[in-house]
Write an enzyme that holds these catalytic residues in place. Sequence first.
Site, PDB file in Angstrom:
ATOM      1  N   THR A  45       0.819  -1.221   0.000  1.00 13.49           N
ATOM      2  CA  THR A  45       0.000   0.000   0.000  1.00 13.49           C
ATOM      3  C   THR A  45       0.842   1.255   0.000  1.00 13.49           C
ATOM      4  OG1 THR A  45      -1.866  -1.085   1.042  1.00 13.49           O
ATOM      5  CG2 THR A  45      -1.711   1.268   1.391  1.00 13.49           C
ATOM      6  N   TYR A  56      -8.691   0.778  -3.705  1.00  6.43           N
ATOM      7  CA  TYR A  56      -7.323   1.142  -4.046  1.00  6.43           C
ATOM      8  C   TYR A  56      -6.595  -0.103  -4.503  1.00  6.43           C
ATOM      9  CZ  TYR A  56      -4.941  -0.960  -0.058  1.00  6.43           C
ATOM     10  OH  TYR A  56      -4.405  -1.847   0.827  1.00  6.43           O
ATOM     11  N   SER A  89       1.353  -7.593  -0.563  1.00  5.71           N
ATOM     12  CA  SER A  89       2.119  -8.570   0.222  1.00  5.71           C
ATOM     13  C   SER A  89       1.336  -9.845   0.502  1.00  5.71           C
ATOM     14  CB  SER A  89       2.643  -7.943   1.517  1.00  5.71           C
ATOM     15  OG  SER A  89       1.636  -7.825   2.478  1.00  5.71           O
ATOM     16  N   THR A 122       1.835  -4.178   4.307  1.00  4.70           N
ATOM     17  CA  THR A 122       1.768  -4.415   5.753  1.00  4.70           C
ATOM     18  C   THR A 122       1.178  -5.781   6.113  1.00  4.70           C
ATOM     19  OG1 THR A 122      -0.377  -3.326   5.882  1.00  4.70           O
ATOM     20  CG2 THR A 122       1.572  -1.957   6.296  1.00  4.70           C
ATOM     21  N   ASP A 123       0.427  -6.394   5.168  1.00  2.00           N
ATOM     22  CA  ASP A 123      -0.317  -7.606   5.535  1.00  2.00           C
ATOM     23  C   ASP A 123       0.589  -8.752   5.988  1.00  2.00           C
ATOM     24  OD1 ASP A 123      -2.622  -6.279   4.933  1.00  2.00           O
ATOM     25  OD2 ASP A 123      -3.046  -7.352   3.079  1.00  2.00           O
ATOM     26  N   LYS A 195       0.752  -7.328  12.920  1.00  3.36           N
ATOM     27  CA  LYS A 195      -0.319  -6.449  12.442  1.00  3.36           C
ATOM     28  C   LYS A 195      -1.605  -6.832  13.182  1.00  3.36           C
ATOM     29  CE  LYS A 195      -2.625  -4.607   8.377  1.00  3.36           C
ATOM     30  NZ  LYS A 195      -2.706  -4.497   6.927  1.00  3.36           N
ATOM     31  N   GLU A 316      -1.531 -28.536  29.138  1.00  3.25           N
ATOM     32  CA  GLU A 316      -2.837 -29.200  28.954  1.00  3.25           C
ATOM     33  C   GLU A 316      -2.719 -30.391  28.005  1.00  3.25           C
ATOM     34  OE1 GLU A 316      -6.419 -26.442  28.528  1.00  3.25           O
ATOM     35  OE2 GLU A 316      -4.754 -25.050  28.349  1.00  3.25           O
TER      36      GLU A 316
HETATM   37  C1  SIN Z   1      -0.874  -2.815   2.969  1.00  2.00           C
HETATM   38  O1  SIN Z   1       0.222  -2.675   2.472  1.00  2.00           O
HETATM   39  O2  SIN Z   1      -1.225  -2.128   3.963  1.00  2.00           O
HETATM   40  C2  SIN Z   1      -1.884  -3.807   2.496  1.00  2.00           C
HETATM   41  C3  SIN Z   1      -1.563  -4.462   1.216  1.00  2.00           C
HETATM   42  C4  SIN Z   1      -0.310  -5.259   1.268  1.00  2.00           C
HETATM   43  O3  SIN Z   1       0.014  -5.849   2.302  1.00  2.00           O
HETATM   44  O4  SIN Z   1       0.372  -5.317   0.236  1.00  2.00           O
END
Ligand code: SIN
Length: 359
Positions: A45, A56, A89, A122-123, A195, A316
Amino acid sequence: MGHLQPRVKLSFCIFIAAARVRLLHYLMATTSPLPCVRLLATGGTIAGAQTEGRGYAAATISVEALLAAVPELNSLATIEVEQVARIGSQDMDDTVWLQLAARAQAALDDPAIAGVVITHGTDTMEETAYFLNLALKSTKPVVLVGAMRPATAISPDGPMNLYNAVAVAIDPVASDRGVLVVTNDEIHFAREVSKTNTTQVGTFKSPNRGLAGLVNRGRLHFFGPTVRRHTVTSEFAPVAATELPRVDIIYAHAGLRRDLIDAAVSAGARGLVIAGVGAGNLSTGALAACADAVRSGVLVVRSSRTGGGVVERNIEINDDKHGLIVAEELNPQKARVLLMLGLGRGLDAAAIQARFMIY
Ligand code: SIN
């Protein structure tokens, strides 16, 4: 100066010497070249653009355009750019990881490079960061950076994140701390970060051990060192593999049947990570399937879907009896990375269990 008193002469000489040192420092600061950073771009992103309506698309903007949005970088570092991938990602996989590790290692081995910055979605950023944390051999800073808002959004977070990431990558104080993730004015250790929110800019948290530090418009404040082995003390670095073994994650829930575990084994998984309920628990039927998987030569790690805490042995579930491994502090997606690297080295269950205590 023959007519001056000796003490006055001495003070005069000290004053001249100090002025010379100040002049030298000024000349060095104004004429010495800026530190050099290698920026490896992978998409995400941070390089995304808004589309029609509320949508997007990730990975559509060139890295040159990203850098042009942050002219302040010009007085911070010289930035060499390399586009390693151009993906969201969610499409990151072990093939790209190995390419990325090779390009990052080449940059780190170059004496002219002070540090490496990797732009990334970020994913799955935490998985890539933890993989590189174990796969790269260098004490130089390696910083992953992303953004939650696309570059064309109102108030994108990418430009400040990028500025801060470069500031961290060139600062010697960031050396030998393992791979770092920088977003939202925060610095996280690769091992700890996760995340935790679908859309908010403060999505990254380090639930078990907390933040590595803060970075405020390029000014760094580290709170402490990371706790486990990484980079130069990792036995998996530099990574030499051309592929990594298949490891699948099974998400536990109320009423989990054994079918998905059996299916993963039939599909050729060499390792399984159970994202268990609570402290890594799973239903009786699923546990029986895991024990069968172990008997057929598949390594099974119990982790937790809770997002924090520790999965310990033999509390457990009788891990010794079933031949299971526990993930200790690693969440399922990071446990998968360590299991892949351990399997890739031909380690057995006991040896991999020991690695979960030290990485
Ligand atoms: C992001 O970057 O926040 C979402 C999409 C990705 O992980 O490429």
